[in-house]
Design an enzyme around this catalytic site. Structure first.
Site, short mmCIF file in Angstrom:
data_model
loop_
_atom_site.label_atom_id
_atom_site.label_comp_id
_atom_site.label_asym_id
_atom_site.label_seq_id
_atom_site.Cartn_x
_atom_site.Cartn_y
_atom_site.Cartn_z
N CYS A 149 -7.41 4.79 4.49
CA CYS A 149 -7.37 3.80 4.09
C CYS A 149 -5.10 3.92 4.01
O CYS A 149 -4.26 3.10 3.89
CB CYS A 149 -7.34 2.95 2.98
SG CYS A 149 -6.74 2.88 0.92
N ASP A 150 -4.55 5.40 3.54
CA ASP A 150 -3.52 5.45 3.67
C ASP A 150 -3.09 5.52 4.46
O ASP A 150 -1.51 4.83 4.45
CB ASP A 150 -3.51 6.40 2.38
CG ASP A 150 -4.13 6.73 0.91
OD1 ASP A 150 -4.87 6.53 1.51
OD2 ASP A 150 -3.77 7.87 0.79
N ALA A 151 -3.91 5.89 5.75
CA ALA A 151 -3.43 5.92 7.05
C ALA A 151 -2.34 4.57 7.77
O ALA A 151 -1.50 4.35 8.65
CB ALA A 151 -4.10 6.88 7.91
#
Length: 375
Positions: free
Chosen positions: A160-162
């Site tokens: 999800c950081d992407a």
């Protein structure tokens, strides 16, 4: 009970009520103090450079997004000087992993400089274009979907950081160069991540497939039985959404999807905000690490304040955002260092007053940049 005792009892009750109100009272924002705190944070961070891999990695990228937003809010040239200095020494390069979203986050600052620089040919966006073209259009092992492993590495943006690292860059690059094809590719890959990692029931993102709720895997839940949702991981997403919406055309056909997702996550973050204003590293199990954490809280505060400033969050929530900022500001040391930042990781872990990272400073600057705009 005589009148004297009754009088004393009434005074005690009055005292307790007043102190309870003060304990939850939201302090007004002194914008001069906010600006001063942001400047001290920048000065300290510039004097204490740190990065995980290289000066062009994702940690620096997130930090300089904060510097760019601080400049956008204040027009203070010290921020622009910091942006140009790092870009010059980086020779406008991304980091080298062309299929890894983390390694283009730094380009947000380059594009921002170009949009605000009057001198022609000062900024070199060719390395950014090279990265984006390879990232979107070349085959790679993740896109093949052949070896997902436990983390689910079968899509381009499998964590999800992407969604903070690459989509805001693609969105801004498409706008800046007037090439909508980059925005269309961004939406395609964003939807892949959304479909795998977004929990519609909880309205939060799992960090990766290890934490997608399955009910049997002990790694997928907290000791209290709740699902594992990492504060900074969701901070990356909601802050990225605010960045995307800020730069996205109002008439873009898929904008309603991003607005809806933003509103869902914003409502959730407001609903689970702890009384002291700071979100815990484990969003649904705050007792796991019962202290606030600044990087996730900074990103949440930025996104929520942005929503109020842009009409996507009701102004009645202004007090909650002010409370969050006041709590974050207390985590800044006298010298400007921003503490209580969870170190580099991929799931909820503790922080301390002395733990710091450059991306924590970036989150601090991002939060301050929107707090300054609140009525």
């Amino acid at each position: 009970m005589n009148k004297t005792i009754l009088s004393l009892f009434a005074i005690v009750l009055l005292f307790n009520c007043s102190t309870a109100q003060k304990a939850t009272e939201v302090k007004d924002i002194d914008k001069a103090q906010v600006k001063a705190a942001m400047e001290k944070a920048l000065e300290w961070q510039e004097a204490h450079p740190i990065f995980a891999i290289a000066p062009t990695d994702w940690t620096a990228g997130a930090y300089y997004v904060g510097v760019a937003r601080a400049h956008k809010a204040t027009k203070n040239m010290m921020y622009m000087a910091a942006l140009k200095n790092q870009a010059y020494w980086n020779n406008w390069q991304t980091y080298k992993r062309l299929h890894h979203a983390d390694d283009v986050a730094i380009s947000y600052s380059y594009i921002y400089i170009d949009r605000n620089e009057k001198r022609r040919n000062f900024v070199d966006l060719e390395p950014t274009k090279k990265f984006l073209d390879a990232h979107l259009y070349e085959d790679d092992s993740w896109k093949s979907g052949k070896n997902p492993g436990k983390e689910g590495k079968d899509i381009l943006w499998w964590w999800c950081d992407a969604l903070f690292m690459a989509p805001p860059v693609l969105n801004l690059y498409a706008k800046h160069t007037e090439q909508p094809k980059y925005l269309e590719e961004m939406h395609k890959f964003y939807m892949q991540t959304y479909n795998k990692l977004y929990d519609e029931e909880e309205q939060l993102f799992a960090r990766d497939m290890r934490f997608v709720w399955q009910g049997k895997d002990k790694d997928s839940k907290e000791p209290n039985g709740k699902k594992v949702f990492w504060s900074r991981g969701n901070g990356w997403v909601i802050a990225g959404l605010a960045l995307i919406l800020d730069d996205m055309s109002e008439d873009y056909e898929h904008r309603p999807f991003y607005e809806k997702l933003y509103k869902e996550m914003a409502a959730k973050m407001l609903a689970i905000q702890p009384e002291d204003g700071l979100w815990r590293t484990s969003l649904l199990s705050p007792e796991s690490y019962n202290h606030g954490e600044v990087s996730g809280s900074g990103f949440h505060t930025f996104a929520l304040a942005w929503g109020i400033n842009n009409g996507l969050v009701d102004k009645k929530h202004t007090s909650a955002v002010k409370k969050a900022w006041n709590a974050i500001a207390k985590c800044q040391h006298e010298d400007g260092r921003v503490g209580w930042v969870q170190n580099i990781g991929a799931f909820p872990e503790p922080a301390s007053a002395d733990s710091w990272q450059n991306f924590g400073t970036g989150a601090f600057l991002m939060a301050g940049s929107e707090i300054l705009k609140l009525d």
